[in-house]
Design an enzyme around this catalytic site. Structure first.
Site, PDB file in Angstrom:
ATOM      1  CB  SER A 152      -0.990   0.057   1.162  1.00 28.14           C
ATOM      2  OG  SER A 152      -1.644   1.356   1.425  1.00 28.14           O
ATOM      3  CE1 TYR A 165      -3.660  -2.118   5.691  1.00 23.97           C
ATOM      4  CE2 TYR A 165      -2.966   0.219   5.056  1.00 23.97           C
ATOM      5  CZ  TYR A 165      -3.481  -1.027   4.588  1.00 23.97           C
ATOM      6  OH  TYR A 165      -3.903  -1.352   3.178  1.00 23.97           O
TER       7      TYR A 165
END
Length: 258
Positions: A152, A165
């Site tokens: 990501s 995350y």
């Protein structure tokens, strides 16, 4: 994204897609199958997997559904054996399963921390451990061999409340660089994609109001990425000549500024 690839450049290949019950995983499984690969789809939600495999077969493709929780190492290894038995050894692994749970660090949402580490890190490693022998065999036989993970832009962006995350995704991105040192000389291509905002169900898991608003505003205000955009990118990475390794691809909506 319009389909860039034509024909069946992945004919004869065996692909494994984790996190395939929705979003990027489902779209990628469908695209790989349309381009000629036999596809094993893995996720926890059996009903969705079965529907996906049925749709691939209805379109003339080859697919098998494997309801598996990738955090369970023994189950992933058993699934790898089933793939080898029914489709042949995998030579294209899209290690995509992940979860995004955003919160301020001082909220001490320990269960959310652990869930992200279990799935985004341990789950990814379980898949690598189970399918690396498949990829090694393909490479030794002179065939393409691809290990592609989903990271990501959060791996490199400094975003408030994304600590856990982002940390798990930074692990994935750096793991790619490290694995290439060992696997590249063995002709196994290792790559990761780092998407920006994609219109999937992943933001639905976000309960923090600030992070939720950030994502909702992006989806509402700009032309964000679609799962099909990522699917076409993954397919292209696998379809290029064997000596070409597109190692890290960051994919952003053109209008996304953060």
């Amino acid at each position: 994204m319009s389909a860039l690839l034509t024909g069946t450049p992945l004919a004869g290949r065996v692909a494994v897609v984790t996190g395939a019950s929705s979003g990027i995983g489902a779209a990628t499984a469908q695209r790989l199958a349309r381009l000629g690969a036999g596809v094993a789809v893995m996720a926890r939600r059996k009903d969705r997997l079965d529907a996906l495999a049925d749709s691939i077969r209805a379109a003339g493709g080859t697919s098998m559904a494997l309801p598996v929780d990738v955090t369970e190492r023994a189950a992933v290894h058993a699934a790898a054996d089933q793939v080898a038995e029914r489709l042949g050894r995998a030579d294209l692994v899209f290690d995509n399963a992940g979860v995004q749970l955003i919160s301020a660090i001082d909220e001490l949402r320990l269960d959310d921390w652990q869930r992200q580490i279990d799935l985004n890190v341990t789950g990814v490693m379980n898949v690598i451990g189970a399918f690396l022998p498949h990829l090694s065999a393909a490479a030794e036989a002179g065939r393409p061999a691809d290990l592609i993970t989903t990271s990501s832009i959060a791996a490199t962006r400094i975003l408030e409340k994304f600590s856990i995350y982002s940390g798990t995704k930074a692990y994935i991105s750096h793991l790619t660089r490290l694995l290439r040192v060992e696997l590249g000389p063995k002709n196994i291509r290792v790559a990761t994609i780092e998407p920006g905002m994609v219109d999937t169900e992943l933001p639905d898991h976000v309960t923090d109001p600030d992070a939720g608003k950030l994502m909702a505003d992006l989806i509402d205000q700009i032309d964000v990425l679609q799962s099909s955009d990522i699917a076409e990118t993954v397919a292209f990475m696998a379809a290029v000549p064997r000596h070409v390794n597109l190692t890290e691809i960051t994919i952003l909506p053109t209008a996304q500024a953060i």
